[in-house]
Design a protein around this motif. Structure first.
Motif, PDB file in Angstrom:
ATOM      1  N   PRO A  48      35.329  33.906  49.358  1.00 53.50           N
ATOM      2  CA  PRO A  48      36.531  34.579  49.863  1.00 53.50           C
ATOM      3  C   PRO A  48      37.288  33.706  50.864  1.00 53.50           C
ATOM      4  N   LEU A  49      38.592  33.825  50.829  1.00 57.52           N
ATOM      5  CA  LEU A  49      39.454  33.054  51.730  1.00 57.52           C
ATOM      6  C   LEU A  49      40.472  33.990  52.361  1.00 57.52           C
ATOM      7  N   GLY A  85      30.334  32.560  63.017  1.00 58.60           N
ATOM      8  CA  GLY A  85      29.197  33.107  62.273  1.00 58.60           C
ATOM      9  C   GLY A  85      29.558  33.688  60.922  1.00 58.60           C
ATOM     10  N   LEU A  86      30.825  33.659  60.546  1.00 55.81           N
ATOM     11  CA  LEU A  86      31.198  34.167  59.215  1.00 55.81           C
ATOM     12  C   LEU A  86      31.000  33.033  58.207  1.00 55.81           C
ATOM     13  N   ASN A  87      29.768  32.885  57.739  1.00 49.81           N
ATOM     14  CA  ASN A  87      29.456  31.702  56.936  1.00 49.81           C
ATOM     15  C   ASN A  87      29.713  31.879  55.448  1.00 49.81           C
ATOM     16  N   ASP A  88      30.061  33.088  55.046  1.00 49.01           N
ATOM     17  CA  ASP A  88      30.199  33.335  53.610  1.00 49.01           C
ATOM     18  C   ASP A  88      31.656  33.428  53.181  1.00 49.01           C
ATOM     19  N   ARG A  89      32.565  32.998  54.027  1.00 43.38           N
ATOM     20  CA  ARG A  89      33.996  33.078  53.696  1.00 43.38           C
ATOM     21  C   ARG A  89      34.748  31.999  54.468  1.00 43.38           C
ATOM     22  N   ASP A  90      35.941  31.680  53.989  1.00 40.04           N
ATOM     23  CA  ASP A  90      36.784  30.714  54.693  1.00 40.04           C
ATOM     24  C   ASP A  90      37.901  31.450  55.412  1.00 40.04           C
ATOM     25  N   VAL A  91      38.210  30.985  56.610  1.00 39.54           N
ATOM     26  CA  VAL A  91      39.328  31.538  57.383  1.00 39.54           C
ATOM     27  C   VAL A  91      40.293  30.385  57.688  1.00 39.54           C
ATOM     28  N   ASP A 110      34.603  27.150  62.660  1.00 40.09           N
ATOM     29  CA  ASP A 110      34.742  26.989  61.210  1.00 40.09           C
ATOM     30  C   ASP A 110      36.132  27.375  60.736  1.00 40.09           C
ATOM     31  N   VAL A 111      36.985  27.830  61.650  1.00 37.36           N
ATOM     32  CA  VAL A 111      38.341  28.220  61.248  1.00 37.36           C
ATOM     33  C   VAL A 111      39.133  26.952  60.909  1.00 37.36           C
ATOM     34  N   ASN A 136      36.792  40.282  58.719  1.00 34.05           N
ATOM     35  CA  ASN A 136      35.484  40.940  58.606  1.00 34.05           C
ATOM     36  C   ASN A 136      35.520  42.057  57.588  1.00 34.05           C
ATOM     37  N   PHE A 137      36.297  41.893  56.511  1.00 34.20           N
ATOM     38  CA  PHE A 137      36.408  42.959  55.501  1.00 34.20           C
ATOM     39  C   PHE A 137      35.014  43.331  54.980  1.00 34.20           C
ATOM     40  N   ASN A 138      34.908  44.562  54.520  1.00 32.62           N
ATOM     41  CA  ASN A 138      33.607  45.001  53.973  1.00 32.62           C
ATOM     42  C   ASN A 138      33.539  44.719  52.493  1.00 32.62           C
TER      43      ASN A 138
END
Ligand code: PEP
Length: 250
Positions: free
Chosen positions: A4-5, A32-38, A58-59, A248-250
């Protein structure tokens, strides 16, 4: 699986200090949001200052447009090399405000896309129909033409650096979001078209973002659609609390 991006486009908002403060807030909630790109796209003038706040984060950063040439007599433009030297890794290209207000056509947008990928930038390539086009049932024809012209000459290899953003013009900044069914229908169409132009494996790996009044209260249902891989967010990206909820969408 497509990662996800979530991208925030600040348009022509924030001075350098405001950008600095906003990015610091967003950087904290993205930790800490390691499963998506921002990715954040502040005004170009703030890119470098903001990149310093994000050194340990990581942003990622994007410019809001990019020229095809490395340097030269292009007053008012920013080159891919400049974008990279300011600390960004991506560029938004073909945003409807560029198309409508500044009359950028598909040919110019294609040159920008080719320039971006040639220099190794991620191209966030925007397409979308107007309300008139949707009401006259030409949405898919319009989108197909924008994609075929915008991606002309983009190789299968370069598609690794391409992100497509579907942004219905009638939904941008209006508070009217496409329903999850409308958005999914278009995203599936785009993926099928990419499979025709390239091949299924490439179409399956390209991230297709939805943009148009994405807010904390609609992001979850949009992101639950099988072909929606992320969001390009305008207004709600200017507020740390709402953009933090979106990433931080679910
Ligand atoms: C945008 O600028 O790309 C956009 C989608 O804006 P908003 O989220 O405000 O509709």
């Amino acid at each position: 699986m497509r990662r996800p991006l979530l991208a925030g486009n600040w348009k022509m908002h924030t001075n350098i200090l405001e950008a600095y403060l906003l990015v610091a807030e967003i950087g904290k909630c993205a930790a800490g949001l390691n499963d998506r790109d921002v990715i954040l796209a502040p005004p170009n003038v703030a890119l470098n200052a903001v990149s310093r706040v994000l050194l340990d984060s990581d942003v990622l950063l994007a410019s809001q447009n990019v020229c095809w040439a490395e340097e030269g007599a292009f007053t008012g433009e920013i080159s891919p090399a400049m974008v990279k030297s300011a600390g960004a890794v991506a560029s938004i290209i073909g945003h409807s405000e560029r198309r409508q207000i500044f009359h950028e056509d598909d040919e110019m947008i294609n040159k920008r896309v080719l320039g971006a990928v040639e220099y190794g930038l991620i191209a966030i390539f925007c397409i979308g129909e107007t309300l008139e086009e949707r009401e006259s049932d030409t949405t898919f024809d319009i989108l197909e033409a924008q994609i075929r012209k915008g991606l002309a000459g983009v190789t299968a290899e370069a598609m690794k650096n391409m992100v497509v953003a579907y942004e219905p013009v009638w939904a941008i900044g209006t508070g009217k979001t496409a329903s999850k069914e409308q958005a999914q229908e278009v995203h599936a169409f785009i993926r099928k078209l990419l499979a025709e132009i390239y091949e299924k494996a490439i179409a399956d790996s390209v991230r297709i973002l939805y943009g148009g009044s994405v807010k904390p209260d609609n992001v979850d249902e949009l992101m639950a659609q099988p072909d929606i891989d992320g969001a390009l967010v305008g207004g709600a990206a200017l507020n740390a609390e709402s953009f933090c909820r979106i990433i931080n969408f679910n």
